[in-house]
Design an enzyme around this catalytic site. Structure first.
Site, PDB file in Angstrom:
ATOM      1  N   ASP A  39     -20.114 -55.931  -4.799  1.00 46.22           N
ATOM      2  CA  ASP A  39     -20.042 -55.403  -6.651  1.00 46.22           C
ATOM      3  C   ASP A  39     -19.453 -54.179  -6.645  1.00 46.22           C
ATOM      4  OD1 ASP A  39     -20.255 -58.192  -7.081  1.00 46.22           O
ATOM      5  OD2 ASP A  39     -22.497 -57.297  -8.517  1.00 46.22           O
ATOM      6  N   HIS A 245     -13.368 -29.654  12.208  1.00 42.79           N
ATOM      7  CA  HIS A 245     -12.925 -30.441  10.565  1.00 42.79           C
ATOM      8  C   HIS A 245     -14.581 -30.284  10.821  1.00 42.79           C
ATOM      9  CE1 HIS A 245      -8.631 -31.530  11.031  1.00 42.79           C
ATOM     10  NE2 HIS A 245      -9.324 -30.229  10.517  1.00 42.79           N
ATOM     11  N   ASP A 262     -12.990 -24.037   4.687  1.00 42.23           N
ATOM     12  CA  ASP A 262     -10.967 -25.112   4.487  1.00 42.23           C
ATOM     13  C   ASP A 262     -11.657 -26.611   2.869  1.00 42.23           C
ATOM     14  OD1 ASP A 262      -9.522 -26.379   4.802  1.00 42.23           O
ATOM     15  OD2 ASP A 262      -9.125 -26.176   6.797  1.00 42.23           O
ATOM     16  N   ASP A 273      -4.629 -26.705   0.764  1.00 44.10           N
ATOM     17  CA  ASP A 273      -5.397 -26.673   1.881  1.00 44.10           C
ATOM     18  C   ASP A 273      -5.440 -25.145   2.277  1.00 44.10           C
ATOM     19  OD1 ASP A 273      -6.208 -27.125   3.725  1.00 44.10           O
ATOM     20  OD2 ASP A 273      -4.921 -27.844   4.847  1.00 44.10           O
ATOM     21  N   HIS A 352      -5.089 -25.060  17.838  1.00 40.47           N
ATOM     22  CA  HIS A 352      -4.713 -26.063  17.517  1.00 40.47           C
ATOM     23  C   HIS A 352      -3.708 -25.342  16.772  1.00 40.47           C
ATOM     24  CE1 HIS A 352      -5.482 -23.721  13.825  1.00 40.47           C
ATOM     25  NE2 HIS A 352      -6.966 -24.067  14.072  1.00 40.47           N
ATOM     26  N   HIS A 356       0.795 -27.782   9.526  1.00 42.84           N
ATOM     27  CA  HIS A 356       1.222 -29.058   8.534  1.00 42.84           C
ATOM     28  C   HIS A 356       2.496 -28.677   8.130  1.00 42.84           C
ATOM     29  CE1 HIS A 356      -1.897 -29.281   5.943  1.00 42.84           C
ATOM     30  NE2 HIS A 356      -2.753 -28.580   7.327  1.00 42.84           N
ATOM     31  N   HIS A 363      -1.811 -33.852   5.960  1.00 40.14           N
ATOM     32  CA  HIS A 363      -0.633 -33.172   6.483  1.00 40.14           C
ATOM     33  C   HIS A 363       0.133 -33.834   6.210  1.00 40.14           C
ATOM     34  CE1 HIS A 363      -4.313 -32.986   9.364  1.00 40.14           C
ATOM     35  NE2 HIS A 363      -4.380 -31.651   8.350  1.00 40.14           N
ATOM     36  N   GLU A 387      -2.485 -21.133   9.294  1.00 44.26           N
ATOM     37  CA  GLU A 387      -3.265 -21.657   9.653  1.00 44.26           C
ATOM     38  C   GLU A 387      -3.913 -21.326  10.741  1.00 44.26           C
ATOM     39  OE1 GLU A 387      -5.566 -24.804   9.107  1.00 44.26           O
ATOM     40  OE2 GLU A 387      -3.611 -26.231   8.381  1.00 44.26           O
ATOM     41  N   TYR A 391     -12.193 -19.769  17.644  1.00 42.55           N
ATOM     42  CA  TYR A 391     -12.924 -19.948  17.503  1.00 42.55           C
ATOM     43  C   TYR A 391     -13.614 -19.857  18.807  1.00 42.55           C
ATOM     44  CZ  TYR A 391      -9.911 -21.990  13.892  1.00 42.55           C
ATOM     45  OH  TYR A 391      -9.349 -22.286  13.302  1.00 42.55           O
ATOM     46  N   ARG A 409     -10.979 -18.813  10.247  1.00 41.79           N
ATOM     47  CA  ARG A 409      -9.387 -18.965  10.252  1.00 41.79           C
ATOM     48  C   ARG A 409      -9.272 -19.038   8.631  1.00 41.79           C
ATOM     49  NH1 ARG A 409     -10.517 -24.251  11.227  1.00 41.79           N
ATOM     50  NH2 ARG A 409     -10.687 -25.356   9.096  1.00 41.79           N
ATOM     51  N   GLU A 411      -5.727 -19.504   6.519  1.00 47.37           N
ATOM     52  CA  GLU A 411      -5.333 -20.790   5.941  1.00 47.37           C
ATOM     53  C   GLU A 411      -4.517 -20.301   4.098  1.00 47.37           C
ATOM     54  OE1 GLU A 411      -6.476 -24.633   5.980  1.00 47.37           O
ATOM     55  OE2 GLU A 411      -4.752 -25.911   5.949  1.00 47.37           O
TER      56      GLU A 411
END
Ligand code: GLY
Ligand code: MN
Ligand code: MN
Length: 442
Positions: A39, A245, A262, A273, A352, A356, A363, A387, A391, A409, A411
């Site tokens: 429900d 991520h 991020d 972002d 990466h 984007h 994205h 960005e 790493y 990072r 961005e």
């Protein structure tokens, strides 16, 4: 309470799309209702394309853009749920058929129960059909059944199915260039996100949990009118910053570590972002500072390049060059730089791409290449992220030991303008001194 003041830009978008594709039929399902618990539905967000063309925020509805017949003009048609006092008692006011027609500037509105029978008719009167198949099998099935009925009606004529196209392509191209209303919403989303990241920089202390920082961000988003986040917040302390991520957000923040955030709220369906990386304690260590400086240089020099005519590839190439030279200077790999770039040594630390498109989806849609596979050039009205990151995985034996476990990072969200660009999130500190002094503010 339902909104009775729906802007007319949704209607303008529908008209623009129909005008550019004379004779074509567009069919879009809304977000489906899905139960999270018995429900209890999952929290609702309208499907992005459906929202872009209608502004209508109810589940299990359909939008049809039907081409002009010999007697008439192009028509926008919404199929919605009739008002239901029992449902309204539990979940609030609905627009119903009348409300949909009156407030959403469509030409016709019908109950969803009539969708399938009318769909067959729309298909038979169109030259070609734009839909997105493969997203929802119930909708796919409905489309195929309708196409089959249309085919049966063609009898012995020899005609087969109508030609079908993925509507994400023309719609993606439209959504890629933001209107002034969209830019205003994106600026607001960016402004709120800057506030959220500033709050985090001021409040983070050693001993806090990553999820406490996530809660702080959410409090800013929600208290400024963002009904939800644009994507799962990444709040990674120490080695967790090396996970691109990372989403567990459940570890303690330690003095001496960096924290990578991020995150972005969604305002009026538009995403922001931002990533910033800063010390949990009061200062950067020497090693952290060295990595930070390379990423900052890569980010700033790449943002500086953004203007109409430039490609993502050129932006990415700049970030590769800065990161390669920087890491080479720290002894990560051997030169000369041109050879290291050709060997793609940087990919171990910068796996990466530079960024984007950004919009209703984080994205966002839009083609990155033209039909010949050539990179498309940036145009005024596009919004993209820049960005770069480095790493150093804790387990990476190729990486000089003292840098292992460091992730950085940075961005920002960049609007392409006629004369160059505007950094929508440029108000948020990223120079080390500015970051450290903001961290000392209450
Ligand atoms: N937050 C996801 C990304 O930066 O692409
Ligand atoms: Mn991001
Ligand atoms: Mn991003």
């Amino acid at each position: 309470m339902i909104n009775k003041d729906i802007p007319n830009y949704y209607q303008k978008r529908r008209e623009q799309l129909m005008k550019a594709h004379e004779g074509a039929l567009f069919v879009l399902p809304s977000q489906k209702s899905r139960l999270r618990n018995p429900d209890v539905p999952f929290s609702f967000r309208q499907e992005s394309n459906f929202y872009y063309l209608s502004g209508f925020e109810e589940v299990d509805s359909f939008l049809v853009l039907a081409p002009a017949t010999s007697e008439g003009t192009n028509r926008s048609i919404l199929f919605v749920h009739p008002k239901d006092p029992h449902q309204e008692l539990w979940e609030g006011e609905m627009y119903g058929i009348e409300g949909a027609k009156k407030y959403f500037h469509v030409d016709e509105a019908y109950p969803v129960s009539e969708f399938q029978s009318r769909l067959t008719d729309y298909i038979s009167r169109s030259q070609e059909v734009y839909v997105t198949l493969g997203q929802d099998f119930r909708f796919d099935q409905l489309m195929i059944e309708s196409l089959e009925k249309v085919r049966q009606k063609t009898g012995r004529s020899g005609y087969g199915l109508k030609s079908m196209h993925d509507l994400r392509e023309p719609l993606g191209e439209m959504r890629l260039i933001k209107s002034k209303e969209e830019i205003a919403l994106m600026k607001k989303a960016a402004e709120i996100n800057v506030k959220a990241h500033q709050m985090a920089m001021k409040k983070v202390r050693p001993g806090m949990m990553e999820y406490e920082v996530s809660a702080l961000l959410n409090s800013v988003y929600e208290s400024h009118g963002c009904p939800r986040i644009a994507y799962e917040s990444i709040v990674g302390g120490g080695k967790n910053a090396t996970c691109l991520h990372y989403k567990a957000n459940n570890e303690v923040l330690n003095d001496g570590d960096l924290l990578l955030i991020d995150a972005g709220g969604e305002y009026g369906y538009y995403a922001s972002d931002i990533t910033r990386t800063f010390p949990v304690g009061t200062e950067f260590t020497q090693e952290q500072e060295k990595i930070y400086d390379i990423v900052l240089k890569a980010q700033k020099t790449t943002v500086d390049l953004v203007k109409p005519g430039v490609t993502f590839k050129e932006l990415h190439q700049n970030s590769i060059e800065v990161i390669t030279e920087g890491l080479m200077g720290l002894g990560f790999f051997k030169g000369p730089p041109r050879e290291a770039i050709a060997r793609e040594d940087y990919k171990n630390y910068y796996p990466h791409k530079i960024g984007h498109f950004l919009g209703i989806d984080v994205h966002d849609v839009g083609l990155y290449f033209d039909k010949d596979g050539e990179q498309r050039k940036l145009e005024p009205g596009m919004v993209l992220t820049v960005e770069p990151g480095i790493y150093c995985l804790p387990s990476d034996e190729l990486c000089p030991e003292k840098y292992r476990g460091i992730g950085v990072r940075i961005e920002d969200d960049i609007l392409v303008t006629d004369s160059g660009h505007e950094n929508l999130t440029g108000a948020l500190a990223k120079e080390k001194d500015d970051v450290l002094s903001l961290m000392n503010e209450e």
